[in-house]
Design a protein around this motif. Structure first.
Motif, PDB file in Angstrom:
ATOM      1  N   SER A  20       0.822  -1.210   0.000  1.00 34.96           N
ATOM      2  CA  SER A  20       0.000   0.000   0.000  1.00 34.96           C
ATOM      3  C   SER A  20       0.857   1.262   0.000  1.00 34.96           C
ATOM      4  N   LEU A  21       2.103   1.156   0.483  1.00 34.90           N
ATOM      5  CA  LEU A  21       2.996   2.315   0.457  1.00 34.90           C
ATOM      6  C   LEU A  21       3.389   2.682  -0.969  1.00 34.90           C
ATOM      7  N   PHE A  22       3.274   1.716  -1.891  1.00 32.91           N
ATOM      8  CA  PHE A  22       3.613   1.955  -3.292  1.00 32.91           C
ATOM      9  C   PHE A  22       2.373   2.194  -4.148  1.00 32.91           C
ATOM     10  N   ILE A  23       1.348   1.328  -4.005  1.00 38.60           N
ATOM     11  CA  ILE A  23       0.179   1.426  -4.889  1.00 38.60           C
ATOM     12  C   ILE A  23      -0.893   2.369  -4.353  1.00 38.60           C
ATOM     13  N   GLY A  24      -0.825   2.732  -3.054  1.00 41.60           N
ATOM     14  CA  GLY A  24      -1.826   3.607  -2.453  1.00 41.60           C
ATOM     15  C   GLY A  24      -2.987   2.809  -1.875  1.00 41.60           C
ATOM     16  N   ILE A  25      -3.987   3.505  -1.348  1.00 41.43           N
ATOM     17  CA  ILE A  25      -5.157   2.857  -0.763  1.00 41.43           C
ATOM     18  C   ILE A  25      -6.433   3.498  -1.300  1.00 41.43           C
ATOM     19  N   VAL A  26      -7.527   2.720  -1.285  1.00 40.82           N
ATOM     20  CA  VAL A  26      -8.852   3.191  -1.714  1.00 40.82           C
ATOM     21  C   VAL A  26      -9.818   3.022  -0.556  1.00 40.82           C
ATOM     22  N   LEU A  27     -10.480   4.115  -0.177  1.00 36.10           N
ATOM     23  CA  LEU A  27     -11.453   4.090   0.911  1.00 36.10           C
ATOM     24  C   LEU A  27     -12.844   4.392   0.355  1.00 36.10           C
ATOM     25  N   GLU A  28     -13.851   3.715   0.905  1.00 37.33           N
ATOM     26  CA  GLU A  28     -15.237   3.959   0.491  1.00 37.33           C
ATOM     27  C   GLU A  28     -16.071   4.384   1.687  1.00 37.33           C
ATOM     28  N   ASP A  29     -16.683   5.550   1.576  1.00 34.75           N
ATOM     29  CA  ASP A  29     -17.620   6.038   2.586  1.00 34.75           C
ATOM     30  C   ASP A  29     -19.030   5.920   2.004  1.00 34.75           C
ATOM     31  N   HIS A  30     -19.955   5.414   2.811  1.00 33.64           N
ATOM     32  CA  HIS A  30     -21.334   5.249   2.357  1.00 33.64           C
ATOM     33  C   HIS A  30     -22.188   6.355   2.970  1.00 33.64           C
ATOM     34  N   LEU A  31     -22.735   7.215   2.120  1.00 31.25           N
ATOM     35  CA  LEU A  31     -23.521   8.363   2.550  1.00 31.25           C
ATOM     36  C   LEU A  31     -24.992   8.086   2.241  1.00 31.25           C
ATOM     37  N   GLU A  32     -25.852   8.322   3.221  1.00 26.38           N
ATOM     38  CA  GLU A  32     -27.285   8.080   3.041  1.00 26.38           C
ATOM     39  C   GLU A  32     -28.048   9.378   3.263  1.00 26.38           C
ATOM     40  N   TYR A  33     -28.825   9.785   2.253  1.00 28.60           N
ATOM     41  CA  TYR A  33     -29.621  11.009   2.328  1.00 28.60           C
ATOM     42  C   TYR A  33     -31.103  10.630   2.299  1.00 28.60           C
ATOM     43  N   THR A  34     -31.898  11.248   3.177  1.00 28.39           N
ATOM     44  CA  THR A  34     -33.333  10.994   3.236  1.00 28.39           C
ATOM     45  C   THR A  34     -34.080  12.331   3.182  1.00 28.39           C
TER      46      THR A  34
END
Length: 373
Positions: free
Chosen positions: A241-255
């Motif tokens: 991950s120090l070379f290729i990087g990281i991917v984060l996913e946040d889940h947002l819910e709107y009502t």
């Protein structure tokens, strides 16, 4: 005898009309019009939709040693810069009955209704969910955290360096050259730090191979072997991950809530830009706008005209209770005028024609038709 019978019938009709519901008047009242006596107000119901939108926010974070990934590990597919993107992952709608502000009526209570304490009966019934508001937007987020190894990774910037040299000394009057060592602290270059991380990946590979090949002298159990392999793989992924990087996913819910207009064919409800994310503001001419489309199941020219006629109810008109029967409507989600999801068929009040009951309907429960205030 005949005259007596006619007189008795006339008196009975007067008494009946005197006790029956008097008038139902459309609001707002015309200027100068007054309504006397006990009254209550009711609105016809209309169909709103509770909309829930799930948006995925993807954050790509560049690795510390991304620039050395090709040279040290031969990796080309790495994250080269930090960026954030958004996409809609799910949309759900739920029908909700709410008051129709455009169709409100004032009812004069008859003597019979007053004696029956009709207003008290209304107050005991729950007529409307006060939590509803078409302007309120609820927001919930479920965030993925940055891995501790990546977040807290630190490679010491300094290292000890030993220099070997020959030192000239006079021993017992004789000039002698003596070998000597000197330790100094020097700073590491970025390339040296990246090389150490690459070496850790290589070592993890070798350790995994040795473990699988059985080069170790200790006879580990299958469970222990599996735990050790998982640990080595995690160690490898951490350094990768120090070379290729990281991917984060946040889940947002709107009502939020929307109220379609009577006879509407579509209604813009929100926009979601790949770079800016979710919004419900200024979405009319946005290429990223999502809309609800409405198609009556029994759409005819007569029905369309009936809907138009029902909107032109004269404010001062006086007669019986107004009501309307919900009509089945196909509801779909659209983007750029193309259907991308079919929600199904919903009974929608505002697509029905407004009708009028006869007068003298004292026992009619008007709360079946709308909301009493």
């Amino acid at each position: 005898m005949k005259r007596f019978f006619l007189f008795t019938t006339f008196i009975a009709l007067l008494l009946t009309n005197g006790q029956a519901q008097k008038n139902v008047t459309a609001l707002p009242l015309d200027s100068g019009v007054t309504v006397k006596g006990e009254t209550f107000c009711y609105m016809l119901s209309t169909t709103a939709f509770k909309v829930t939108v799930d948006v995925t926010k993807t954050s790509e974070i560049k690795g510390y040693y991304a620039d050395q990934a090709q040279a040290l590990l031969g990796l080309n597919n790495v994250i080269s810069e930090n960026k954030t993107s958004y996409h809609v992952s799910n949309v759900n709608i739920e029908p909700v009955q709410v008051p129709d502000e455009k169709h409100a009526y004032l009812v004069q209570l008859s003597q019979k209704q007053r004696k029956a304490n009709r207003l008290t009966g209304f107050s005991k019934k729950k007529s409307f969910a006060s939590s509803f508001s078409k302007n309120v937007q609820q927001y919930t987020t479920y965030s993925e955290q940055v891995p501790n190894f990546f977040k807290n990774y630190s490679n010491p910037s300094f290292m000890e360096k030993e220099d070997s040299f020959v030192e000239t000394k006079i021993i017992d009057g004789v000039v002698t050259q003596v070998p000597a060592n000197r330790t100094t602290v020097v700073s590491k270059s970025s390339s040296q730090k990246a090389q150490e991380a690459a070496d850790a990946i290589s070592k993890s590979h070798k350790d995994q191979y040795a473990l699988i090949a059985g080069e170790q002298e200790t006879p580990y159990t299958a469970e222990t072997m599996d735990a050790m392999l998982q640990e080595l793989k995690q160690w490898e992924e951490n350094y990768l991950s120090l070379f290729i990087g990281i991917v984060l996913e946040d889940h947002l819910e709107y009502t939020f809530f929307v109220i379609p207009a009577a006879g509407a064919s579509s209604l813009p409800i929100f926009a979601c830009s790949p770079t800016e994310g979710f919004t419900t503001q200024n979405i009319a001419n946005n290429s990223n706008t999502y809309s609800l489309s409405f198609q009556p199941v029994y759409q005819t020219a007569e029905l369309e005209q009936a809907i138009k006629d029902s909107q032109s109810d004269k404010p001062a008109k006086k007669n019986g209770y107004r009501f309307r029967k919900a009509m089945p409507v196909k509801v779909a989600l659209q983007k750029q005028h193309k259907n991308i999801h079919e929600f199904g068929i919903f009974n929608m009040d505002q697509f029905g024609r407004i009708q009028t009951l006869p007068v003298r309907q004292d026992k009619t429960d008007i709360q079946h038709f709308g909301f009493v205030f």
